[in-house]
Design an enzyme around this catalytic site. Sequence first.
Site, PDB file in Angstrom:
ATOM      1  N   TYR A 162       0.822  -1.218   0.000  1.00 55.28           N
ATOM      2  CA  TYR A 162       0.000   0.000   0.000  1.00 55.28           C
ATOM      3  C   TYR A 162       0.849   1.258   0.000  1.00 55.28           C
ATOM      4  O   TYR A 162       1.702   1.444   0.873  1.00 55.28           O
ATOM      5  CB  TYR A 162      -0.892  -0.019   1.245  1.00 55.28           C
ATOM      6  CG  TYR A 162      -1.696   1.229   1.481  1.00 55.28           C
ATOM      7  CD1 TYR A 162      -2.889   1.457   0.795  1.00 55.28           C
ATOM      8  CD2 TYR A 162      -1.275   2.173   2.402  1.00 55.28           C
ATOM      9  CE1 TYR A 162      -3.638   2.602   1.018  1.00 55.28           C
ATOM     10  CE2 TYR A 162      -2.023   3.330   2.636  1.00 55.28           C
ATOM     11  CZ  TYR A 162      -3.194   3.534   1.940  1.00 55.28           C
ATOM     12  OH  TYR A 162      -3.938   4.665   2.163  1.00 55.28           O
ATOM     13  N   ASN A 187       7.644  -1.986   2.758  1.00 54.30           N
ATOM     14  CA  ASN A 187       6.657  -0.952   3.082  1.00 54.30           C
ATOM     15  C   ASN A 187       6.075  -1.247   4.460  1.00 54.30           C
ATOM     16  O   ASN A 187       4.876  -1.224   4.666  1.00 54.30           O
ATOM     17  CB  ASN A 187       5.562  -0.953   2.015  1.00 54.30           C
ATOM     18  CG  ASN A 187       4.572   0.189   2.159  1.00 54.30           C
ATOM     19  OD1 ASN A 187       4.956   1.345   2.204  1.00 54.30           O
ATOM     20  ND2 ASN A 187       3.288  -0.125   2.235  1.00 54.30           N
ATOM     21  N   SER A 218       3.081  -3.205   4.277  1.00 56.79           N
ATOM     22  CA  SER A 218       3.330  -4.618   3.996  1.00 56.79           C
ATOM     23  C   SER A 218       4.741  -4.789   3.448  1.00 56.79           C
ATOM     24  O   SER A 218       5.428  -3.822   3.146  1.00 56.79           O
ATOM     25  CB  SER A 218       2.318  -5.146   2.962  1.00 56.79           C
ATOM     26  OG  SER A 218       0.991  -4.948   3.386  1.00 56.79           O
ATOM     27  N   SER A 259       0.018  -5.436   8.562  1.00 53.93           N
ATOM     28  CA  SER A 259       1.011  -5.685   7.514  1.00 53.93           C
ATOM     29  C   SER A 259       0.699  -6.968   6.763  1.00 53.93           C
ATOM     30  O   SER A 259       0.448  -8.014   7.356  1.00 53.93           O
ATOM     31  CB  SER A 259       2.415  -5.767   8.138  1.00 53.93           C
ATOM     32  OG  SER A 259       3.401  -5.886   7.142  1.00 53.93           O
ATOM     33  N   GLY A 260       0.745  -6.879   5.443  1.00 53.84           N
ATOM     34  CA  GLY A 260       0.623  -8.070   4.609  1.00 53.84           C
ATOM     35  C   GLY A 260       2.010  -8.554   4.237  1.00 53.84           C
ATOM     36  O   GLY A 260       2.691  -7.916   3.436  1.00 53.84           O
TER      37      GLY A 260
END
Length: 364
Positions: free
Chosen positions: A130, A202, A237, A275-276
């Site tokens: 993102y 990120n 993420s 967070s992914g």
Amino acid sequence: MRARQLGITLGLGTPGELNAITDVPGVRVGHSTLKEQIDGKQVRTGVTLIQPRAGAARLQPCFAGYHVLNGNGDATGLEWISEAGLLTTPLAITNTHSMGIVRDTLIALERDSLADPAVYWCMPVVMETYDGLLNDIWGQHIGPEHVLQAMANAESGPVQEGAVGGGTGMICHEFKGGIGSASRKLPAEQGGWTVGVLVQANHGKRQELRVDGYPVGRHLMEIASPFAERGTPGMGSIVVIIATDAPLLPHQCQRLAQRASIGIARTGGGTEDSSGDLFLAFATGNHDLPPADYGRKDLPLSTALSMVNNDHISPLFSAAAEAVEEAIINAILAGEDMTTADGVLVPGLDGQTLLEAMRQTGWR
């Protein structure tokens, strides 16, 4: 600036010639970067594309596996990898709201490349993080032309890092983040294989940032956070792509992908609900796997394969963890100051500031 240029050596392994994912033979990386104003909106985004082999991925599949540390993220094409263990397309990374157009464009490119009546359905792997603080993410400014540009730019040389491609608008440990890469070359007695990594970083809180085990983030807290007025530190993420020329089977690729968690943990990440954290590993060590064409009648009943014996796989795991750790630090060091549309600074972390913080922790 990269970690090793500052005298920071992470881990015990030896980097490849480029210290990048492109040290794995055949792997190519290309970026398309958007840094412009569109209809009065600040656009800071792009596409990063990875070609796993020198030729078309459909005609030269490779084994792959993936791992999810925390699932607050998305990716396309992973179910077939989970089922069949095969990567048959390029890999692409972009922002969260542009996954669809990137996927559709990769499908169109595959369609246009088919010179024979193959019975084939294309399920590209596209991953995201993102970038909504620095980019007008709701504007969905990525178009087919940017995927085409990233494809055209794919090459096997040094990998551009920082605010390029999919990493253009990313923030890592509250500093400017983005694309980072690193590699490890095993000695001959351990197989001589290469493990290369590319990250789109990120994620992470500044106070938890560690470099070579030293808690440098605690000594960088006086630098203003871009999340002071909007968002939450640690939101975001990380996507990790691990490549190797070792002959790994799909379940071994999955095991290799899991080791990205260790590299992220060493730098102080991996603990945020927001967070992914999605990781994919592919291995090019087995050649001549059947091409992706489900209508062929001339395929043999079986294909001879090779595999790394589990008794000898641990050095690959160590190499992956170290390369991920270094790639994240390279991504941060490549970042430069960038401001949001409303004037909030996302600071880059310059090398001398990092070194001073490390010395304050006792690093020599």
